[in-house]
Design a protein around this motif. Structure first.
Motif, PDB file in Angstrom:
ATOM      1  N   ARG A  11      27.071  18.515  67.917  1.00  0.00           N
ATOM      2  CA  ARG A  11      26.553  19.640  67.129  1.00  0.00           C
ATOM      3  C   ARG A  11      27.565  20.781  67.094  1.00  0.00           C
ATOM      4  NH1 ARG A  11      21.133  18.596  69.886  1.00  0.00           N
ATOM      5  NH2 ARG A  11      19.885  17.679  68.217  1.00  0.00           N
ATOM      6  N   MET A  12      28.087  21.122  68.271  1.00  0.00           N
ATOM      7  CA  MET A  12      29.050  22.233  68.338  1.00  0.00           C
ATOM      8  C   MET A  12      30.358  21.877  67.645  1.00  0.00           C
ATOM      9  SD  MET A  12      27.412  24.724  69.494  1.00  0.00           S
ATOM     10  CE  MET A  12      28.674  25.961  69.766  1.00  0.00           C
ATOM     11  N   GLN A  13      30.793  20.646  67.747  1.00  0.00           N
ATOM     12  CA  GLN A  13      32.007  20.234  67.046  1.00  0.00           C
ATOM     13  C   GLN A  13      31.830  20.364  65.533  1.00  0.00           C
ATOM     14  OE1 GLN A  13      32.300  16.371  68.978  1.00  0.00           O
ATOM     15  NE2 GLN A  13      34.088  17.061  70.163  1.00  0.00           N
ATOM     16  N   ALA A  14      30.664  19.997  65.029  1.00  0.00           N
ATOM     17  CA  ALA A  14      30.393  20.130  63.593  1.00  0.00           C
ATOM     18  C   ALA A  14      30.340  21.600  63.186  1.00  0.00           C
ATOM     19  CB  ALA A  14      29.078  19.427  63.238  1.00  0.00           C
ATOM     20  N   ILE A  15      29.717  22.431  64.005  1.00  0.00           N
ATOM     21  CA  ILE A  15      29.649  23.871  63.728  1.00  0.00           C
ATOM     22  C   ILE A  15      31.048  24.464  63.664  1.00  0.00           C
ATOM     23  CG2 ILE A  15      29.021  26.092  64.784  1.00  0.00           C
ATOM     24  CD1 ILE A  15      26.412  24.644  65.745  1.00  0.00           C
ATOM     25  N   PHE A  16      31.889  24.114  64.629  1.00  0.00           N
ATOM     26  CA  PHE A  16      33.232  24.683  64.667  1.00  0.00           C
ATOM     27  C   PHE A  16      34.162  24.100  63.618  1.00  0.00           C
ATOM     28  CE2 PHE A  16      31.802  26.863  68.352  1.00  0.00           C
ATOM     29  CZ  PHE A  16      32.590  28.005  68.382  1.00  0.00           C
ATOM     30  N   ALA A  17      33.895  22.901  63.147  1.00  0.00           N
ATOM     31  CA  ALA A  17      34.659  22.370  62.015  1.00  0.00           C
ATOM     32  C   ALA A  17      34.438  23.262  60.798  1.00  0.00           C
ATOM     33  CB  ALA A  17      34.252  20.934  61.727  1.00  0.00           C
ATOM     34  N   GLU A  18      33.217  23.753  60.638  1.00  0.00           N
ATOM     35  CA  GLU A  18      32.898  24.666  59.534  1.00  0.00           C
ATOM     36  C   GLU A  18      33.446  26.073  59.795  1.00  0.00           C
ATOM     37  OE1 GLU A  18      31.511  24.016  56.528  1.00  0.00           O
ATOM     38  OE2 GLU A  18      31.659  21.904  57.128  1.00  0.00           O
ATOM     39  N   LEU A  19      33.323  26.565  61.026  1.00  0.00           N
ATOM     40  CA  LEU A  19      33.849  27.895  61.356  1.00  0.00           C
ATOM     41  C   LEU A  19      35.359  27.977  61.140  1.00  0.00           C
ATOM     42  CD1 LEU A  19      31.930  28.976  64.585  1.00  0.00           C
ATOM     43  CD2 LEU A  19      31.903  30.108  62.360  1.00  0.00           C
ATOM     44  N   ALA A  20      36.048  26.886  61.382  1.00  0.00           N
ATOM     45  CA  ALA A  20      37.502  26.863  61.163  1.00  0.00           C
ATOM     46  C   ALA A  20      37.836  27.093  59.694  1.00  0.00           C
ATOM     47  CB  ALA A  20      38.088  25.533  61.645  1.00  0.00           C
ATOM     48  N   GLN A  21      36.879  26.780  58.799  1.00  0.00           N
ATOM     49  CA  GLN A  21      37.054  26.989  57.364  1.00  0.00           C
ATOM     50  C   GLN A  21      36.440  28.309  56.892  1.00  0.00           C
ATOM     51  OE1 GLN A  21      38.985  24.732  55.775  1.00  0.00           O
ATOM     52  NE2 GLN A  21      39.118  23.835  57.822  1.00  0.00           N
ATOM     53  N   LEU A  59      24.349  42.496  65.577  1.00  0.00           N
ATOM     54  CA  LEU A  59      25.663  42.023  66.019  1.00  0.00           C
ATOM     55  C   LEU A  59      26.519  41.605  64.825  1.00  0.00           C
ATOM     56  CD1 LEU A  59      27.722  41.185  68.193  1.00  0.00           C
ATOM     57  CD2 LEU A  59      26.502  38.992  68.375  1.00  0.00           C
ATOM     58  N   PHE A  60      26.064  40.609  64.080  1.00  0.00           N
ATOM     59  CA  PHE A  60      26.881  40.087  62.990  1.00  0.00           C
ATOM     60  C   PHE A  60      27.104  41.091  61.863  1.00  0.00           C
ATOM     61  CE2 PHE A  60      25.685  35.337  63.761  1.00  0.00           C
ATOM     62  CZ  PHE A  60      26.393  35.357  64.941  1.00  0.00           C
ATOM     63  N   ARG A  61      26.046  41.731  61.390  1.00  0.00           N
ATOM     64  CA  ARG A  61      26.183  42.625  60.231  1.00  0.00           C
ATOM     65  C   ARG A  61      27.189  43.754  60.495  1.00  0.00           C
ATOM     66  NH1 ARG A  61      20.968  43.303  58.437  1.00  0.00           N
ATOM     67  NH2 ARG A  61      21.326  41.455  57.173  1.00  0.00           N
ATOM     68  N   PRO A  62      27.057  44.533  61.588  1.00  0.00           N
ATOM     69  CA  PRO A  62      28.042  45.601  61.808  1.00  0.00           C
ATOM     70  C   PRO A  62      29.437  45.075  62.153  1.00  0.00           C
ATOM     71  CG  PRO A  62      26.434  45.558  63.601  1.00  0.00           C
ATOM     72  CD  PRO A  62      25.965  44.582  62.563  1.00  0.00           C
ATOM     73  N   LEU A  63      29.498  43.907  62.781  1.00  0.00           N
ATOM     74  CA  LEU A  63      30.796  43.324  63.115  1.00  0.00           C
ATOM     75  C   LEU A  63      31.529  42.872  61.854  1.00  0.00           C
ATOM     76  CD1 LEU A  63      32.794  42.312  65.269  1.00  0.00           C
ATOM     77  CD2 LEU A  63      31.478  40.175  65.329  1.00  0.00           C
ATOM     78  N   PHE A  64      30.868  42.058  61.056  1.00  0.00           N
ATOM     79  CA  PHE A  64      31.514  41.503  59.865  1.00  0.00           C
ATOM     80  C   PHE A  64      31.765  42.566  58.796  1.00  0.00           C
ATOM     81  CE2 PHE A  64      30.449  37.740  62.103  1.00  0.00           C
ATOM     82  CZ  PHE A  64      31.325  36.757  61.673  1.00  0.00           C
ATOM     83  N   ALA A  65      31.058  43.680  58.837  1.00  0.00           N
ATOM     84  CA  ALA A  65      31.311  44.780  57.902  1.00  0.00           C
ATOM     85  C   ALA A  65      32.686  45.401  58.141  1.00  0.00           C
ATOM     86  CB  ALA A  65      30.229  45.849  58.036  1.00  0.00           C
ATOM     87  N   GLN A  66      33.249  45.193  59.316  1.00  0.00           N
ATOM     88  CA  GLN A  66      34.568  45.751  59.638  1.00  0.00           C
ATOM     89  C   GLN A  66      35.723  44.834  59.231  1.00  0.00           C
ATOM     90  OE1 GLN A  66      34.951  47.774  63.469  1.00  0.00           O
ATOM     91  NE2 GLN A  66      32.732  47.511  63.755  1.00  0.00           N
ATOM     92  N   PHE A  67      35.409  43.620  58.796  1.00  0.00           N
ATOM     93  CA  PHE A  67      36.442  42.639  58.482  1.00  0.00           C
ATOM     94  C   PHE A  67      36.871  42.727  57.019  1.00  0.00           C
ATOM     95  CE2 PHE A  67      34.591  39.659  61.955  1.00  0.00           C
ATOM     96  CZ  PHE A  67      35.080  40.483  62.943  1.00  0.00           C
ATOM     97  N   ALA A  68      38.175  42.645  56.795  1.00  0.00           N
ATOM     98  CA  ALA A  68      38.730  42.730  55.442  1.00  0.00           C
ATOM     99  C   ALA A  68      38.757  41.368  54.752  1.00  0.00           C
ATOM    100  CB  ALA A  68      40.149  43.295  55.495  1.00  0.00           C
ATOM    101  N   ASP A  69      38.811  40.322  55.535  1.00  0.00           N
ATOM    102  CA  ASP A  69      38.856  38.988  54.948  1.00  0.00           C
ATOM    103  C   ASP A  69      37.944  38.051  55.725  1.00  0.00           C
ATOM    104  OD1 ASP A  69      40.626  39.270  57.098  1.00  0.00           O
ATOM    105  OD2 ASP A  69      42.206  38.071  56.226  1.00  0.00           O
ATOM    106  N   ARG A  70      37.992  36.797  55.399  1.00  0.00           N
ATOM    107  CA  ARG A  70      37.078  35.811  55.976  1.00  0.00           C
ATOM    108  C   ARG A  70      37.457  35.506  57.427  1.00  0.00           C
ATOM    109  NH1 ARG A  70      34.644  30.654  53.034  1.00  0.00           N
ATOM    110  NH2 ARG A  70      33.989  32.402  51.765  1.00  0.00           N
ATOM    111  N   TYR A  71      36.471  35.597  58.286  1.00  0.00           N
ATOM    112  CA  TYR A  71      36.650  35.285  59.702  1.00  0.00           C
ATOM    113  C   TYR A  71      36.665  33.771  59.904  1.00  0.00           C
ATOM    114  CZ  TYR A  71      35.493  34.873  64.661  1.00  0.00           C
ATOM    115  OH  TYR A  71      35.494  34.544  65.997  1.00  0.00           O
ATOM    116  N   THR A  72      37.637  33.300  60.669  1.00  0.00           N
ATOM    117  CA  THR A  72      37.686  31.892  61.042  1.00  0.00           C
ATOM    118  C   THR A  72      37.740  31.790  62.559  1.00  0.00           C
ATOM    119  OG1 THR A  72      40.101  31.804  60.895  1.00  0.00           O
ATOM    120  CG2 THR A  72      38.852  31.187  58.915  1.00  0.00           C
ATOM    121  N   ASN A  73      37.286  30.669  63.069  1.00  0.00           N
ATOM    122  CA  ASN A  73      37.279  30.448  64.506  1.00  0.00           C
ATOM    123  C   ASN A  73      37.577  28.974  64.759  1.00  0.00           C
ATOM    124  OD1 ASN A  73      36.578  30.151  67.282  1.00  0.00           O
ATOM    125  ND2 ASN A  73      35.258  31.950  67.114  1.00  0.00           N
TER     126      ASN A  73
END
Length: 136
Positions: A11-21, A59-73
């Motif tokens: 499950r986590m591997q599938a989640i992170f495959a998507e987060l990497a994109q 957490l997510f809304r105020p965090l991602f509001a500070q990002f200029a481009d797409r976050y990847t992990n």
């Protein structure tokens, strides 16, 4: 490794495959409604975020509001035992202030009933204080 461990790791591997994109939707979809995200430390962001909606709103809304481009992990390691999966990973994004926010994380995740119930996030808190504004 037990079947539960294998399933949770996959499950986590599938989640992170998507987060990497840059696709965080599978991560959100995996969270139980009573999911808890814990950020230990002494930053303005450090606390327990209790409930999936609280995680998204406080957490997510105020965090991602500070990002200029797409976050990847990008995950570099998965370790699974029972209902726990540990993920070592590296996030990458630029802030709207023009600063890179490239952090290294260790997520200790607990599953129950096929859903994420808890995540303890270890990260570079000095980088958080140096680059991110405090949440509103």
């Amino acid at each position: 490794m037990t079947t539960e461990s294998q399933t949770n790791k996959q499950r986590m591997q599938a989640i992170f495959a998507e987060l990497a994109q840059g696709n965080g939707r599978p991560f959100i979809d995996a969270m139980a409604d009573d999911f808890c995200w814990i950020l230990p430390g002494r930053t303005a962001w450090s606390r327990r975020y209790e409930g999936k909606q609280v995680v998204r709103d406080e957490l997510f809304r105020p965090l991602f509001a500070q990002f200029a481009d797409r976050y990847t992990n990008q995950a570099t390691r998965f370790i699974a035992e029972g209902d726990m999966v540990v993920v070592e990973c590296r996030g990458q994004v630029n802030t709207k202030k023009g600063l890179p926010y490239n952090n290294t994380y260790c997520y200790v995740c607990r599953f129950e009933g096929g859903k994420l119930r808890e995540l303890m996030e270890y990260l570079d808190t000095q980088l958080v204080d140096a680059v991110l504004d405090a949440p509103a």
